[in-house]
Design a protein around this motif. Structure first.
Motif, short mmCIF file in Angstrom:
data_model
loop_
_atom_site.label_atom_id
_atom_site.label_comp_id
_atom_site.label_asym_id
_atom_site.label_seq_id
_atom_site.Cartn_x
_atom_site.Cartn_y
_atom_site.Cartn_z
N THR A 181 -124.10 -28.74 3.70
CA THR A 181 -122.73 -28.90 4.14
C THR A 181 -121.80 -28.80 2.94
O THR A 181 -121.97 -29.53 1.96
CB THR A 181 -122.55 -30.25 4.85
N LYS A 213 -119.88 -33.03 14.18
CA LYS A 213 -118.60 -33.65 13.82
C LYS A 213 -118.67 -35.17 13.98
O LYS A 213 -118.14 -35.92 13.16
CB LYS A 213 -117.47 -33.09 14.69
N ILE A 244 -114.79 -25.60 11.34
CA ILE A 244 -116.17 -25.57 10.88
C ILE A 244 -116.66 -24.13 10.94
O ILE A 244 -116.49 -23.44 11.95
CB ILE A 244 -117.07 -26.47 11.73
N VAL A 300 -123.08 -25.10 6.52
CA VAL A 300 -121.88 -25.46 7.28
C VAL A 300 -120.75 -25.75 6.30
O VAL A 300 -120.93 -26.50 5.34
CB VAL A 300 -122.16 -26.70 8.16
N ILE A 341 -116.89 -27.24 5.91
CA ILE A 341 -115.85 -28.07 6.52
C ILE A 341 -114.53 -27.65 5.89
O ILE A 341 -114.31 -27.83 4.68
CB ILE A 341 -116.12 -29.57 6.25
#
Length: 80
Positions: free
Chosen positions: A5, A34, A52, A71, A73
């Motif tokens: 992430t 989330k 995202i 991923v 953010i």
């Protein structure tokens, strides 16, 4: 599953990192991811919304994550 992430902009300050590996169950959706993020990083509630992207493509809430996905953010961007 392990999900790499990446955090950008203000989200790096809110979670205290630019990159984390987050463990999630198989068939975790973006919507569930989330919730996991907000449960672990309550400061994310301080921003109204964030996008995202999964593997460099914006993802909807119903997208199911796969092992080793990356991923991102992405906080809202304001111009000036």
């Amino acid at each position: 599953m392990k999900i790499k992430t990446l955090f950008f902009g203000i989200t790096t300050d809110l979670v205290g990192a630019t990159e984390l590996e987050i463990e999630v169950a198989e068939n975790t959706s973006i919507e569930a991811f989330k919730i996991i993020l907000q449960d672990n990083f309550s400061n994310l509630a301080n921003i109204n919304s964030y996008a995202i992207a999964v593997n460099e493509t914006y993802a909807d809430d119903d997208y199911l994550l796969n092992n080793d996905d990356v991923v991102a953010i992405i906080p809202p961007v304001s111009g000036g």
